[in-house]
Scaffold this motif. Structure first.
Motif, PDB file in Angstrom:
ATOM      1  N   ARG A 236       0.831  -1.208   0.000  1.00 53.80           N
ATOM      2  CA  ARG A 236       0.000   0.000   0.000  1.00 53.80           C
ATOM      3  C   ARG A 236       0.868   1.261   0.000  1.00 53.80           C
ATOM      4  N   ALA A 239       2.266   1.923  -3.361  1.00 58.40           N
ATOM      5  CA  ALA A 239       1.275   2.526  -4.252  1.00 58.40           C
ATOM      6  C   ALA A 239       1.137   4.022  -4.000  1.00 58.40           C
ATOM      7  N   ARG A 240       1.485   4.450  -2.797  1.00 57.55           N
ATOM      8  CA  ARG A 240       1.429   5.877  -2.460  1.00 57.55           C
ATOM      9  C   ARG A 240       2.748   6.585  -2.738  1.00 57.55           C
ATOM     10  N   ARG A 252      -1.665   1.353  -9.426  1.00 62.94           N
ATOM     11  CA  ARG A 252      -1.525   2.005  -8.121  1.00 62.94           C
ATOM     12  C   ARG A 252      -2.848   2.073  -7.359  1.00 62.94           C
ATOM     13  N   GLU A 256      -3.541   0.201  -3.768  1.00 65.54           N
ATOM     14  CA  GLU A 256      -3.828   0.983  -2.560  1.00 65.54           C
ATOM     15  C   GLU A 256      -5.193   0.623  -1.980  1.00 65.54           C
TER      16      GLU A 256
END
Length: 260
Positions: A236, A239-240, A252, A256
């Protein structure tokens, strides 16, 4: 699915998609309308986004009409199959088990078991583990592969009757008579866990030691169930934008949202 990835060129474009057994245009697609559209979709130049499709089936399934090349497969009564501990075994909570299918009739038409076709293709392409040092094929067919392939030393597709005399389970040398031992036992092998191995397997030393002996796990350490999963949180955070390893931009949002 593999069809969607091939259509999208994700992670890279391919020139040939080979499928077998699963009838993915229909019963394995979960979305038949979009899957069929992907199989027939063309790019701006008018070429198919999936340029060439090879499909093997024993019947005229819903996927066959979309194939450029159809390889006629055998039915399950005409070939060897392996229901292995390495892949979706038939075990239950109190014991380990695996099984085989074996031919009960000979094909009366021009067909071949697709597992054997894949093995021959691997040998023709010179893929690692499919050819010997002199370039000859390592395996004669799928039945030969079931008996002689070892994922790691002593661990093959079948756990029963291993060892040269058939006296070992889980780990052991190749047994040339292994398939016949399965046939003599109705196609099945089963091992009951001892009473002290049947409870709290994630932290049961008796079971964990047995699991190592069988090759289920590499070491007899407790299997910890994480309510908060650090590995998932790392996905996660990636993805950030955090960390050196980053996902593709197109993924992404999904990573997330669902790595929770």
């Amino acid at each position: 699915t593999v069809i969607r990835n091939a259509w999208a060129g994700d992670p890279y474009p391919i020139d040939t998609l080979m499928m077998y057994m699963s009838n993915m245009a229909w019963n394995s697609s979960m979305n038949t309308v979009e899957t069929i559209a992907m199989l027939t979709d063309k790019d701006e130049a008018g070429a198919y986004k999936i340029p060439f499709i090879i499909y093997s089936d024993a019947y005229y399934s819903e996927t066959v009409p979309f194939a450029d090349l159809v390889l006629p497969d055998t039915t399950y009564l005409e070939r060897h199959d392996c229901i292995s501990l390495l892949d979706r075994p038939i075990s239950h909570a109190d014991g380990a088990a695996d099984a085989i299918r074996h031919p009960v009739v000979q094909p009366d038409r021009d067909v071949r078991p697709f597992q054997s076709v894949l093995i021959e293709l691997g040998a023709r392409l010179g893929l690692p583990c499919f050819v010997n040092e002199d370039g000859s094929a390592t395996y004669r067919d799928y039945a030969d592969y079931i008996v002689n392939h070892q994922r790691t030393p002593g661990i093959g597709p079948l756990a029963g009757w291993r060892g040269k005399d058939g006296g070992s389970i889980g780990k052991g040398d190749v047994n040339p008579d292994q398939l016949q031992r399965y046939i003599d036992n109705g196609g099945f092998w089963h091992h009951d866990f001892s009473d002290d191995q049947r409870y709290y397997k994630m932290g049961n030393r008796a079971y964990l030691d047995f699991a190592v002996e069988m090759g289920f796990i590499p070491c007899a350490e407790p299997i910890v169930f994480q309510l908060y999963s650090e590995p998932i949180q790392r996905f996660r955070l990636a993805a950030r934008g955090h960390g050196k390893v980053q996902p593709p931009d197109a993924e992404r949002g999904r990573i997330e949202a669902y790595m929770d």
